[in-house]
Structures are given as structure tokens and as C-alpha cells.
Design a protein around this motif. Structure first.
Motif, PDB file in Angstrom:
ATOM      1  N   ALA A   1       0.523  -1.528  -0.313  1.00  0.00           N
ATOM      2  CA  ALA A   1       0.168  -0.089  -0.105  1.00  0.00           C
ATOM      3  C   ALA A   1       0.917   1.810   0.596  1.00  0.00           C
ATOM      4  CB  ALA A   1      -0.757   0.080   1.196  1.00  0.00           C
ATOM      5  N   ARG A   2       1.840   1.008   0.892  1.00  0.00           N
ATOM      6  CA  ARG A   2       2.769   2.842   0.896  1.00  0.00           C
ATOM      7  C   ARG A   2       3.820   3.128  -0.913  1.00  0.00           C
ATOM      8  NH1 ARG A   2       0.483   1.518   4.621  1.00  0.00           N
ATOM      9  NH2 ARG A   2      -1.018   3.900   4.310  1.00  0.00           N
ATOM     10  N   ARG A   3       4.078   1.586  -1.282  1.00  0.00           N
ATOM     11  CA  ARG A   3       4.641   1.402  -2.322  1.00  0.00           C
ATOM     12  C   ARG A   3       3.423   1.958  -3.491  1.00  0.00           C
ATOM     13  NH1 ARG A   3       7.377  -3.232  -1.066  1.00  0.00           N
ATOM     14  NH2 ARG A   3       5.858  -4.541  -2.271  1.00  0.00           N
ATOM     15  N   ARG A   4       2.076   1.217  -3.642  1.00  0.00           N
ATOM     16  CA  ARG A   4       1.442   2.154  -4.764  1.00  0.00           C
ATOM     17  C   ARG A   4       1.116   3.760  -4.435  1.00  0.00           C
ATOM     18  NH1 ARG A   4      -2.126  -1.540  -3.707  1.00  0.00           N
ATOM     19  NH2 ARG A   4      -3.185  -1.020  -2.123  1.00  0.00           N
ATOM     20  N   GLU A   5       0.729   4.442  -2.646  1.00  0.00           N
ATOM     21  CA  GLU A   5       0.777   5.389  -2.315  1.00  0.00           C
ATOM     22  C   GLU A   5       1.399   6.045  -3.386  1.00  0.00           C
ATOM     23  OE1 GLU A   5       0.287   5.261   1.979  1.00  0.00           O
ATOM     24  OE2 GLU A   5      -1.900   4.739   1.250  1.00  0.00           O
ATOM     25  N   ALA A   6       3.379   5.677  -3.084  1.00  0.00           N
ATOM     26  CA  ALA A   6       4.143   6.382  -3.811  1.00  0.00           C
ATOM     27  C   ALA A   6       4.237   6.670  -4.405  1.00  0.00           C
ATOM     28  CB  ALA A   6       5.463   6.290  -2.906  1.00  0.00           C
ATOM     29  N   THR A   7       3.652   5.645  -5.846  1.00  0.00           N
ATOM     30  CA  THR A   7       3.991   5.528  -7.258  1.00  0.00           C
ATOM     31  C   THR A   7       2.958   6.737  -7.495  1.00  0.00           C
ATOM     32  OG1 THR A   7       4.734   3.703  -7.251  1.00  0.00           O
ATOM     33  CG2 THR A   7       3.559   4.162  -9.569  1.00  0.00           C
ATOM     34  N   GLU A   8       1.320   6.522  -6.469  1.00  0.00           N
ATOM     35  CA  GLU A   8       0.503   7.113  -7.307  1.00  0.00           C
ATOM     36  C   GLU A   8       0.566   8.545  -7.237  1.00  0.00           C
ATOM     37  OE1 GLU A   8      -2.739   5.967  -5.309  1.00  0.00           O
ATOM     38  OE2 GLU A   8      -2.875   4.534  -6.704  1.00  0.00           O
TER      39      GLU A   8
ATOM     40  N   THR B   1       4.076   9.986  -7.169  1.00  0.00           N
ATOM     41  CA  THR B   1       4.408  10.595  -8.229  1.00  0.00           C
ATOM     42  C   THR B   1       4.086  10.886  -8.986  1.00  0.00           C
ATOM     43  OG1 THR B   1       6.182   9.386  -6.795  1.00  0.00           O
ATOM     44  CG2 THR B   1       7.072   9.488  -8.902  1.00  0.00           C
ATOM     45  N   ALA B   2       3.202   9.841 -10.011  1.00  0.00           N
ATOM     46  CA  ALA B   2       2.667   9.675 -11.324  1.00  0.00           C
ATOM     47  C   ALA B   2       1.622  11.502 -11.092  1.00  0.00           C
ATOM     48  CB  ALA B   2       1.142   9.044 -10.729  1.00  0.00           C
ATOM     49  N   ALA B   3       0.738  11.842 -10.042  1.00  0.00           N
ATOM     50  CA  ALA B   3       0.056  13.465  -9.352  1.00  0.00           C
ATOM     51  C   ALA B   3       1.228  14.458  -9.550  1.00  0.00           C
ATOM     52  CB  ALA B   3      -0.350  12.746  -8.518  1.00  0.00           C
ATOM     53  N   THR B   4       2.149  14.372  -8.847  1.00  0.00           N
ATOM     54  CA  THR B   4       3.242  15.536  -9.388  1.00  0.00           C
ATOM     55  C   THR B   4       3.644  15.408 -10.339  1.00  0.00           C
ATOM     56  OG1 THR B   4       3.681  14.681  -6.554  1.00  0.00           O
ATOM     57  CG2 THR B   4       5.181  16.253  -7.728  1.00  0.00           C
ATOM     58  N   SER B   5       4.341  14.179 -11.098  1.00  0.00           N
ATOM     59  CA  SER B   5       4.838  14.253 -12.642  1.00  0.00           C
ATOM     60  C   SER B   5       3.607  15.302 -13.550  1.00  0.00           C
ATOM     61  CB  SER B   5       5.327  13.086 -12.825  1.00  0.00           C
ATOM     62  OG  SER B   5       4.273  12.446 -13.171  1.00  0.00           O
ATOM     63  N   GLY B   6       2.406  14.419 -13.031  1.00  0.00           N
ATOM     64  CA  GLY B   6       1.605  14.789 -14.642  1.00  0.00           C
ATOM     65  C   GLY B   6       1.124  17.248 -13.667  1.00  0.00           C
TER      66      GLY B   6
END
Length: 165
Positions: free
Chosen positions: A147-154, A156-161
């Protein structure tokens, strides 16, 4: 029909977690009993000697029994430590599938040495259930880390967007 899928995953997760914790507790009991009893080199030497000429011990165990006889002190420390480590990993739900696989391997090693204890068949079944139910670690450290990895990935994706816009 779609609503039953989450309920099925939850049920399998709970069954897997129950099997995982149960086999973990059994491993903890095994290891702690060995520590309390002063398990050590003499016990390993006894196991190695009991396999010599024993028709119930398979041929492939002979080299390991020989090695155990040469390093009983090492095995006397490693085996209870392995049992406690397996128990802790399984109860915590950390490296769940690896621990379940090692659990089965360790039990097969014990059976090969003709060290049969009543709870070993149940421990194999529980370990196999943990392996088969891939969601067994969902309610443990594995699930939390996932869950922590998924949150971090999301995140990161939101920030890069945001930067691309």
C-alpha cells in the motif's frame, strides 16, 4: 456479480492470514521450546546418528546427515533460530510467500530425517495454504508495504502530471 469479488478477496485474505498466523505461532512454539530445552550440538548429533541405517530415511538425506555430524554446533544454533525467524516472519506477514516456502522445505527436511512430530502435517497444510492464497500477506507487513509503494507511485504520478501541465 461485481459486488461479490471484493467479498471473495476479503474472505481469501482472512483465510490466508489465519493460516499464516497459525503456522507462524506453531513455528515460534517449536523454536522457543528448543531454546528452553537447551537444544544444541548433542541434539543434532543424535539426529545425524539416528539417520544412519534407518530404512525410513531417504538416500538423498545421507550427505546432509554427514554434514550435520561434522558441524553439530552450527546446526544446533541455526535450526532453532530458523524456526523462530520463520515464526516471526509469518506472524508479521513479512516476506510471506518466501517464509511459507521455507517452512515447507524445513518440514520436508525434518521428515526426511525421520523426525516426525504430530503437528508437522498440519504445518505443511497451513504453509501450503499460505503459498496458494496469494493474498495471505494482505493483512500483514507485505500488505502495508504494498500500500505504501502504491501511494508513493500515485503521488509521484500526480506530481509529475502537475509539472507537465
Amino acid at each position: 456479480m461485481i459486488g461479490s469479488r471484493p467479498a471473495g478477496v476479503l474472505t481469501l485474505s482472512l483465510l490466508g492470514a489465519g493460516a499464516r498466523v497459525a503456522v507462524g505461532v506453531l513455528w515460534l512454539i517449536e523454536g522457543i521450546l528448543k531454546y528452553r530445552a537447551g537444544f544444541g550440538a548433542a541434539d543434532i548429533e543424535l539426529v545425524a546418528q539416528s539417520t544412519e541405517g534407518n530404512p525410513r530415511v531417504p538416500w538423498f538425506f545421507e550427505p546432509l546427515a554427514s554434514f550435520m555430524g561434522m558441524a553439530p554446533g552450527v546446526f544446533g544454533v541455526v535450526m532453532p533460530a530458523l524456526e523462530v525467524a520463520l515464526g516471526l516472519l509469518l506472524v508479521a506477514g513479512f516476506l510471506t510467500r518466501i517464509a511459507a516456502f521455507l517452512s515447507i522445505g524445513t518440514l520436508m527436511l525434518y521428515w526426511s530425517a525421520d523426525q516426525l512430530i504430530a503437528q508437522y502435517p498440519a504445518m505443511v497444510v497451513l504453509s501450503a495454504a499460505v503459498l496458494l492464497l496469494t493474498v495471505s500477506g494482505r493483512f500483514g507487513m507485505d500488505g502495508w508495504l504494498r500500500a505504501r509503494r502504491r501511494e508513493a507511485t500515485e503521488a509521484t504520478a500526480a506530481t509529475s502530471g502537475l509539472w507537465e501541465a
